[in-house]
Design a protein around this motif. Structure first.
Motif, PDB file in Angstrom:
ATOM      1  N   PHE A   1      -6.123  -0.660  -6.526  1.00 36.98           N
ATOM      2  CA  PHE A   1      -6.865   0.489  -7.047  1.00 36.98           C
ATOM      3  C   PHE A   1      -6.138   1.783  -6.794  1.00 36.98           C
TER       4      PHE A   1
ATOM      5  N   LEU B   1       0.813  -1.222   0.000  1.00 38.11           N
ATOM      6  CA  LEU B   1       0.000   0.000   0.000  1.00 38.11           C
ATOM      7  C   LEU B   1       0.840   1.262   0.000  1.00 38.11           C
TER       8      LEU B   1
ATOM      9  N   THR C   1      -2.748   6.612 -20.314  1.00 39.26           N
ATOM     10  CA  THR C   1      -3.667   5.678 -20.949  1.00 39.26           C
ATOM     11  C   THR C   1      -3.587   5.691 -22.478  1.00 39.26           C
ATOM     12  N   PRO C   2      -3.512   6.849 -23.116  1.00 42.96           N
ATOM     13  CA  PRO C   2      -3.496   6.810 -24.577  1.00 42.96           C
ATOM     14  C   PRO C   2      -2.289   6.063 -25.136  1.00 42.96           C
TER      15      PRO C   2
ATOM     16  N   MET D   1      -6.459  -9.629  -6.640  1.00 45.94           N
ATOM     17  CA  MET D   1      -7.351  -9.401  -5.502  1.00 45.94           C
ATOM     18  C   MET D   1      -8.482 -10.424  -5.460  1.00 45.94           C
TER      19      MET D   1
ATOM     20  N   HIS E   1      -6.146   6.621 -14.015  1.00 42.94           N
ATOM     21  CA  HIS E   1      -7.327   7.375 -14.430  1.00 42.94           C
ATOM     22  C   HIS E   1      -7.228   8.844 -14.076  1.00 42.94           C
ATOM     23  N   ALA E   2      -6.262   9.186 -13.230  1.00 41.50           N
ATOM     24  CA  ALA E   2      -6.220  10.561 -12.724  1.00 41.50           C
ATOM     25  C   ALA E   2      -5.883  11.530 -13.837  1.00 41.50           C
ATOM     26  N   GLU E   3      -6.377  12.732 -13.669  1.00 37.23           N
ATOM     27  CA  GLU E   3      -6.108  13.731 -14.702  1.00 37.23           C
ATOM     28  C   GLU E   3      -4.650  14.172 -14.620  1.00 37.23           C
TER      29      GLU E   3
ATOM     30  N   VAL F   1      -6.872  -7.407 -10.860  1.00 38.69           N
ATOM     31  CA  VAL F   1      -8.180  -7.983 -10.529  1.00 38.69           C
ATOM     32  C   VAL F   1      -8.021  -9.440 -10.120  1.00 38.69           C
TER      33      VAL F   1
ATOM     34  N   LEU G   1      -4.377   1.803 -10.011  1.00 38.64           N
ATOM     35  CA  LEU G   1      -5.246   2.000 -11.180  1.00 38.64           C
ATOM     36  C   LEU G   1      -5.889   3.382 -11.163  1.00 38.64           C
ATOM     37  N   ALA G   2      -6.145   3.895  -9.965  1.00 40.84           N
ATOM     38  CA  ALA G   2      -6.748   5.227  -9.897  1.00 40.84           C
ATOM     39  C   ALA G   2      -5.815   6.255 -10.496  1.00 40.84           C
TER      40      ALA G   2
END
Lengths: 487, 501, 559, 100
Positions: free
Chosen positions: A426, A289, A366-367, A384, A433-435, A381, A429-430
């Motif tokens: 996560f 963590l 991501t792109p 976990m 996704h973060a800007e 996934v 993974l977050a």
């Protein structure tokens, strides 16, 4: 034919390593691929042969025990062999472009890795305790240089630490083998188990061998070498180390306790070893963590995930739980192998593209790394234990076993471990996704990934998901040659 | 493969329709907008057609079943019964509608491939939940739904979205653990058992032999699905998840997540435990009490919200518990009310979220006090909003009234007169937080200095879905007595659950 | 040709179907069509036979029928609607919100017709709710603070009432699905929770009827609403409460003497109270609103009579219909008349005002006579005496109204249509009640004979008129106490606001729960542990411990 | 005391010393040596085991010792190389966490 397959699975990668070593990587790249594919084919054939014809035996050179070396493949061996072969093929395909991209020629990597592969196969196929010692030592001697390959201060220190602990572990293991041999006069895994009851010397031997293997497999509290060693190695090496090498140690632990020392497996013993596993599950996840780098997170995750395998020991003695727990643990080993290798290779892609694996760097990638991130996400996934992954099936079975026997504590460990795993997964993974912070995108100039690198992680991870379709045949294969209690 | 075999596997094809759509969309590069839109709509339409085929089949008395052994003693089972189709049909229709809306809504945002991929996956999971024939399958898709919706919740990627994602996961994964424990305990005790209308017989035997364990297991499972059904005190994630884009909120609130939870409550109470067992074990009364508390609590909290979407979110907390209430009460009429509200709430809430998204997208309106006088300016969308809001209050002829009617009758049938007070109080509270919004929209004068309104035509693909769902909500209430209305279909389910003696 | 029973549907939706004419933007055409549209409400009355329409796919199997109560009130509804729509068209010409007003009016009218014709419980509730809600835009039509305040009060009370009714409706439905309205009184009478049910129904509809103290919305809403809307509210909307009561309560099924007495008391108090408060008011429409409240009190009394003695229930119902028609037409005319311009409008109001007082030969006299006929068998002369006393107060109120209206300024300038609407209603008010009485209660006009009757019916007019005139001439109403419109509602709202702030303050002062320990504690702790474990020496020691531990347990297992 | 028992005891003592050294010593060379000593103690034990029956010499442990020595040599060699490389890279003769 099937008799030859067993030694072939050991010798093909070994020979390939020799050829590569002799004629050089640049000219032998084709040989490497050929060797890897052949090994894969052989491993799958072994699995097929075991599934169809039951456990396979081969005496090397025709020499029968006690002097000769027996190669023995039951369902468990076959599955581990096949998993190793699949992961190994993925790693091999991946490593070429990765090393080229990093500016290495791989002169040191390839022979080490191929020997390691051979050794892994040897570990899974050996039924001889001393031969297993040789294999374990070879694993250490190939894994430590791989961990040290970066050649900088942290990786050298990590390799050193690893080497010291692993050598201590090997010696303890050998000491245990010596005691066992002294008591029973045999080195054969099953024969020794049949001859050795719950004697004092078997207790000490079991303790030495188990503790030694724990040191090699990084079981809590002897886990401290794993994270720096695995996170500093090159990504394909990390994948092999985490998915395969560490697991080989635990594979042996389980084999020893199920085949050789079942007499010693009292309830308190189960609680001690299972408890260590439980602590590892929680502790490793909590450590994951707080890690700032992706590979560190994945490495700590390995420590946690290996802990699940030990939960078998408290459960296997209970008739209501034994079969489910056994199935669950093996499925877990397989799913973890695929997912963990995929995760490390995905991390390697990140390093390849961005030059580092700090988690913050995941923002806005991501792109460029969509396939990679998909693989990483799917791998997490499975780690976990959420559906529809193989990790989920494993967890389901473990839990079913625990609950059927009324062992709510072990069930709770499985669940808690999954939750903390979700927390660290996560967290990663977050960030994907973060800007993107202002002005961040301009600085970045990502490299394009070669296709092999882009797809290899995903392919490996998808294997963990394929288990949802192949669960029944896998477990049927596992039942070949399984001990009485877990069939 | 013969045509019959293809026909038998219809559930699988319908499930694959959205899975394949997801995969194809993931594979498309971000700028391939037309292709993506095509695949989106194509997948949604194909699925709808397949669901309609199944609907036809079920009406003719056919039943579909797809079995795949995953592990020894564990099977993946898709069955199509009336209850499954109720939810499946709702999700298929609303998916299509929401897709149209989402395509228009997200026309200029980034990461559309990822968004729409997970969007389709989310619907696949919902569909799987609907068709799940046993607990294993149900759990599988239930967790898949959690996973597929998380990227949608955090789609915008700003800190608030990430925080919402964390909260969402903390609750849903926690609930998943509870559910998993319960499901596995059932599996460990009873083996691989399929859902059966009126309760699994083996479960009631078990409940008799081991009442304590059965109660604990049932409570765990219900707590697990209760998270998604946003039962107090497990509801906290729902209002937070409002940061997601409007189509996601719409989907979350109307079809996917909360409905999956509510549907889970139906399945577990009706088709696993059976209403009588749940009643004897004392789980159902607790659930009724919780649902009642949730209904009131959600409404009270909604009153205090100034943000439109947050108010709608708390309204969902309250409204979804109607379904839970109806099922937990455990009588044919109450179940009818709960089931029909499953559809009605979906239609009405999705309308409201479409409208909220429309306001936000075209005018940047997020707070309720910014809505002043928008009605005469944007009459169509505001009319849709009005229909949804009135339905939520439970005013006839919008669908919400029908739900409330049967819930009330169900409560009285079970002799729980006090629930009538809850329903009435909730109606009052609903009115108290929706009517002022309507007043602002239609009655208050527009504030000076508001920029010129773009004509509604400019964003007509945001408008049409809202109008469609609003009309559907209206018709569902107006034509409730029709055979193929949601009410008619729910009656068919209730007849199966409570066969006439 | 549509089947006869479908005319019921047309009667309900007919006015709505006329709405598209608004698109023509031709005032004459609009006025003509809108004024003519409500005539379809009369069609079912002209059709012979027992009209019953059942629509199995609508709502919960909707059913419609026409009966005495509904049919009688259609006679009220059609002319009032026509006049109101005509006035609305005339008054809002060129106003951009004309369409909105007309739509809201039409919707309310249709919903009222639905209330009259619904024959099953759910449909009745549906129509009633739509009507209640549809009136809200009428109340807040002017969109000024006064209108919004009135709207809030109206909606708040209406929704509360709606809740009570919903509870009652569900309770009824629980014992009979979605029953025919005709069966409801029986169901209510035998309901295990009959007491609660009757209480809910009485209270729920009392808001609409304006029974004191639930009348507070009327004096706020009427002045705030535009003229046609006020007329509609007073003439039709409040009458829906009567339908609710008479259709749902077990009147005529069982005798409920105590309850009946309480209802009568409430009615009398309402009449008395509203008249007294009304006199103190300074705006004509407020006065009219209070007048409506007071007259509804009389209609409430009739309900009470029916509750006491099932025997007189039929007569009481007839009296209710008759009086409701009379009051609706008169009140509609009064309100519309207030919408006329200039001093001369007082003359338009005189006749309806006289009717309300019950002056001889007016429909009011007929209505009061009907009440007396019903009440006398039960209460003897007390009823007549009380009625006369109350009429005196009504007369005072009417004087007050006329005085207020007479103060209007300007000279005419009304559209002919507006005047036509008022005149039409006045004429209807003269004709319709008499016609109804002649058809359904022929004995009643017959009772208007003898000097005694003439004296009795003139007395309130003379006394009240004289008293009012004296007050008007000598005091000019100056020392009347100042009572806010809606009497108790304003202090109550202020008190509620204060309570809310007080509660908020208490809430803010409550101690907040401590924050849970954050994740950083765990990570710090785990980092500390890891740094202790990392030394090879530590691993060596732990290794030994492990070996010892497993050996020990193994030895124990050996035992 | 038989020969075998004597050598077994010596092997035990040696392994104790080796593990003690591994734990207490920080210098890498000493630790590598400690591991070497540990290995030798095990080999000694194996050789002793081969003579547990005074009349018969078991060849299997001898084979094991021979193999083990080969492995130990290569492991030691690699450890030494690694230690040297570590020293040249960092200038340290002990692991970073053993810093005083």
């Amino acid at each position: 034919m099937s008799g030859v397959a067993l030694p072939l699975s050991f010798f093909v990668p070994l020979l390939t390593a020799l050829v590569v070593f002799v004629i050089g990587v640049r000219r032998a790249y084709g040989v490497i691929l050929l060797g890897a594919l052949t090994t894969l084919a052989v491993a799958l054939y072994v699995a097929y042969a075991v599934a169809v014809g039951g456990p396979q035996v081969h005496y090397l050179g025709g020499w029968e025990p006690p002097l000769g070396v027996e190669l023995y493949a039951d369902g468990l061996s076959a599955l581990m062999l096949a998993m190793t072969a699949l992961v190994g093929a993925g790693v091999t395909l991946y490593a070429g472009p990765y090393l080229r991209g990093k500016g290495h020629d791989g002169e040191r990597f390839w022979p080490l890795w191929l020997v390691q592969w051979a050794t892994l196969n040897g570990t899974f196929l050996s039924a001889d305790l001393f031969n297993l010692y040789v294999m374990l030592e070879l694993l250490t001697l190939t894994a430590a240089p791989l961990a040290a390959m970066a050649g900088d201060r942290p990786s050298l220190a990590a390799a050193m630490r690893y080497l010291l602990l692993a050598l201590l572990g090997s010696m303890a293991y050998l000491l245990g083998v010596a005691l066992l041999y002294g008591g029973t006069g045999t080195l054969h895994l099953r024969e020794a188990g049949e001859l050795a009851g719950a004697e004092p010397y078997t207790a000490v031997a079991a303790a030495l061998m188990t503790a030694g293997l724990f040191a090699k497999a990084a079981v809590f509290p002897l886990h401290i070498w794993l994270m720096p060693a695995h996170s500093n190695a090159p990504a394909p090496a990390s994948a092999a180390l985490s998915a395969l090498v560490a697991k080989a140690g635990l594979y042996l632990v389980l084999r020893l306790w199920l085949w050789t020392f079942p007499a010693l497996l009292s309830a308190p013993m189960g609680w001690l070893i299972g408890g260590l596993g439980a602590v590892a599950v929680v502790y490793g996840s909590v450590q994951a963590l707080r890690q700032p780098r992706l590979k560190q997170v994945i490495a700590y995750s390995t420590i946690a995930q290996l802990g699940y395998l030990l939960l078998l020991l408290p459960l296997v003695a209970l008739p209501a739980a034994a079969v489910s727990a056994w199935h669950g643990v093996v499925l877990h080993a397989l799913a973890h192998g695929f997912a963990k290798a995929g995760a490390f290779l995905a991390a390697g892609n990140m390093i390849y593209c961005l030059g580092h694996d700090r988690l913050e760097g995941l923002r806005g990638v991501t792109p460029y790394l969509s396939v990679t991130l998909l693989a990483l996400g799917l791998a997490f996934v499975s780690l976990m234990g959420l559906p529809p992954s193989g990790g989920f099936l494993a967890k389901w079975l473990l839990l079913e076993g625990a609950l059927a026997a009324g062992q709510w504590f072990w069930g709770g460990v499985v669940l808690l471990g999954g939750l903390i795993a979700a927390a660290y997964s996560f967290r990663v993974l977050a960030l994907a996704h973060a800007e993107v912070p202002h002005g961040y995108a301009e600085i970045r100039s990502p490299r394009r990934l070669p296709p092999a690198m882009e797809w290899a992680p995903l392919a490996l991870v998808l294997l963990a998901y394929g288990m949802l379709l192949g669960g029944v045949p896998i477990l049927e294969l596992l039942d070949q040659g399984a001990p009485e209690g877990v069939r | 493969m013969s045509l019959d075999a293809v026909h038998e596997l219809l559930p699988l094809w319908a499930l694959l329709a959205s899975v394949i759509t997801a995969v194809v969309i993931f594979a498309l590069r971000d700028h391939r907008q037309r292709q993506r839109t095509f695949w989106n709509l194509f997948g949604a339409s194909v699925k709808l057609v397949l669901v309609l085929l199944m609907l036809h089949g079920v009406m003719l008395g056919h039943s579909y079943e797809v079995v795949y052994p995953v592990l020894p003693g564990v099977t993946l089972l898709l069955t199509v019964d009336a209850l499954a189709l109720l939810f499946a049909f709702l999700s298929a229709v609303l998916w299509l509608v929401t897709t149209v809306y989402a395509v228009a809504y997200l026309e200029h945002s980034g990461q559309r491939a990822r968004f729409f991929g997970f969007f389709s996956l989310c619907v696949a999971a919902t569909f799987g939940i609907a068709l799940a024939g046993n607990l294993f399958t149900f759990f599988l898709f239930y967790e898949l739904l959690t996973l597929a919706t998380w990227p949608l919740v955090v789609h915008r990627g700003h800190p608030a979205a990430l925080a919402a994602g964390r909260t969402y996961l903390a609750y849903t994964l926690g609930g998943g653990v509870a559910l998993l424990t319960g499901v596995v305990a059932v599996q460990a005790a009873l083996g691989d058992v399929a859902f059966s209308a009126g309760g699994i017989p083996a479960f009631s035997d078990w409940a008799e032999a081991e009442p304590f364990q059965a109660t604990a297991v049932l409570a765990l499972m219900l707590a697990g699905v209760g998270v998604k059904a946003a039962l107090v005190p497990l509801h906290r994630w729902l209002p937070v998840a409002m940061v997601a884009p409007a189509p996601v909120s719409a989907l979350l609130h109307a079809v996917a997540v909360v409905k999956a939870g509510a549907f889970g409550v139906v399945r577990i109470l009706q088709d696993v435990a059976g209403p009588e067992v749940a009643q004897t074990l004392g789980v159902a009364p607790v659930l009724v009490a919780l649902a009642a508390v949730t209904i009131l609590y959600g409404s009270v909290r909604a009153l205090a919200q100034t943000d439109l979407k947050r108010r709608l979110a708390f309204s969902t907390v309250s409204q979804v518990s109607y379904i839970t209430l109806g099922v937990a009460l455990g009588g044919p009429l109450a179940l009818l009310g709960g089931l029909v509200h499953l559809v009605h709430q979906g239609l009405m809430k999705i309308t409201l979220f479409f409208c909220a998204g429309y306001y936000a997208e075209t005018r940047g309106i997020h707070r309720i006090d910014e809505l002043d006088g928008i009605g005469p300016r944007m009459p169509w969308i505001s009319a849709a909003f009005t229909v949804g809001a009135l339905g939520m209050i439970g005013l006839p002829p919008v669908a919400g009234f029908i739900s409330k009617w049967y819930l009330g009758l169900g409560a009285l049938e079970q002799g729980q007169t006090w629930l009538l007070g809850v329903l009435v109080l909730s109606t009052l509270l609903n009115a108290a937080y929706f009517l002022p919004v309507l007043r602002r929209i239609w009655m208050l004068p527009e504030p000076a200095g508001r920029p010129e309104v773009p004509p509604e035509r400019a964003s007509r693909w945001l408008l049409y879905p809202a109008l469609f769902t609003a009309a559907a909500a209206l018709l569902a209430g107006l034509l409730a007595a029709w055979d193929v209305s949601p009410l008619g279909w729910a009656q068919r389910i209730v007849e199966q659950e409570y066969p006439a003696p | 040709m549509i089947p006869a029973e479908w005319w019921l549907g047309v009667a309900i939706l007919g006015p709505m179907l006329a709405l598209p004419v608004l698109a023509t933007r031709r005032p004459l055409l609009i006025g003509a069509v809108m004024a003519a549209a409500p005539a379809v409400q009369l069609v079912p009355l002209t059709l012979s036979g027992d009209l019953q329409l059942s629509v199995p796919w609508l709502l919960l199997e909707a059913r419609f029928a026409v009966d005495a109560l509904g049919g009688g009130l259609l006679l009220l509804s059609a002319p009032v609607s026509a006049a109101v729509l005509l006035m609305a068209v005339a008054q809002t010409q060129g106003n951009i919100r004309q369409a909105g007003l007309l739509a809201a009016l039409t919707a309310t009218i249709c919903a009222f017709a639905g209330v009259l014709l619904a024959a099953d419980l759910a449909t009745f509730y549906f129509a009633y709710a739509v009507m209640t809600l549809g009136a809200y835009p009428l109340v807040v039509y002017r969109r000024d603070p006064e209108a919004f305040r009135a709207g809030r009060v109206y909606l708040g009370m209406a929704v509360l009432a709606e809740a009570a009714i919903l509870a009652a409706v569900l309770l009824i439905a629980a014992s009979g699905g979605n029953p025919d309205l005709a069966a409801v009184p029986g169901l209510v009478a035998e309901h295990p929770k009959a007491g609660l049910l009757v209480g809910l129904l009485l209270a729920g509809f009392a808001v609409k009827a304006g029974v004191v103290p639930l009348h507070a919305w009327l004096p706020l809403a009427h002045p705030a609403a535009p003229i046609p809307a006020s007329a509609l509210l007073s003439a039709l909307l409040v009458k829906a409460a009567l339908i609710g009561w008479w259709r749902l309560l077990p009147v005529g099924e069982v005798a409920l003497p105590t309850l009946g007495l309480a209802v009568i008391a409430a009615g009398v108090v309402t009449n008395l109270y509203a008249n007294l408060i009304g006199i103190t008011q300074h705006r004509a429409k407020t006065v009219l609103a209070y007048s409506t409240v007071s007259q509804m009190g009389l209609l409430t009394t009739l309900l009470g009579l029916g509750l006491i003695a099932p025997g007189v229930a039929g007569a009481a119902l007839l009296a209710t219909v008759l009086f409701a028609i009379h009051h609706g037409l008169a009140k509609g005319a009064l309100f519309l008349g207030c919408g006329l311009q200039g001093r001369g409008r007082g003359w338009y109001l005189l006749l309806p005002a006289l009717a309300l007082v019950g002056a001889p030969l007016t429909a009011g006299a007929l209505g009061k006579l009907a009440i007396k006929e019903v009440a006398e068998p039960l209460f003897g002369p007390l009823a007549a005496w009380l009625l006369t006393a109350l009429s005196v107060l009504t007369a005072l109120l009417m004087v007050r109204l006329l005085a207020l209206v007479a103060r209007g300024e300007g000279l005419g300038g009304d559209a002919p249509a507006s005047r036509g609407a008022v005149v039409g209603l006045i004429v209807a008010g003269l004709v319709v009640p008499w016609a109804v009485a002649a058809l359904f209660w022929p004995e009643l006009p017959g009772a208007m004979e003898g000097v005694g009757y003439w004296l009795d019916s003139s007395l309130p007019l003379i006394v009240g008129g004289a008293l009012g005139a004296w007050l008007l001439v000598h005091r000019h109403g100056r020392d009347l106490p100042t009572i806010p419109e809606g009497d108790w509602i304003k202090p109550a709202l202020l008190g509620g606001l204060r309570l809310r702030y007080a509660l908020l303050r208490i809430w803010q002062r409550l101690p907040h729960p401590p924050r849970p320990p954050s994740l950083s504690v765990i990570t710090r702790l785990s980092a500390a542990i890891e740094s202790r474990l990392v030394a090879v020496a530590m691993s060596g020691v732990l290794f030994l411990v492990l070996v010892l531990g497993i050996s020990l347990l193994g030895l124990l297992a050996g035992r | 005391m038989t020969q075998a028992a004597f050598f077994s005891l010596v092997a035990g003592a040696l392994s104790g010393i080796a593990i003690y050294g591994l734990i207490t010593q920080r210098h890498l060379l000493r630790r590598i040596l400690a591991v070497n000593v540990l290995g030798n103690s095990v080999f000694l034990l194996l050789v002793a085991l081969a003579r547990r029956d005074p009349d018969y010499v078991d060849p299997v442990p001898h084979a094991m010792v021979l193999t083990g020595i080969v492995i130990a040599v290569s492991a030691t060699a690699f450890a030494l190389v690694l230690a040297r490389r570590y020293y040249s890279e960092t200038g340290l003769t002990h692991l970073p966490e053993d810093e005083e």
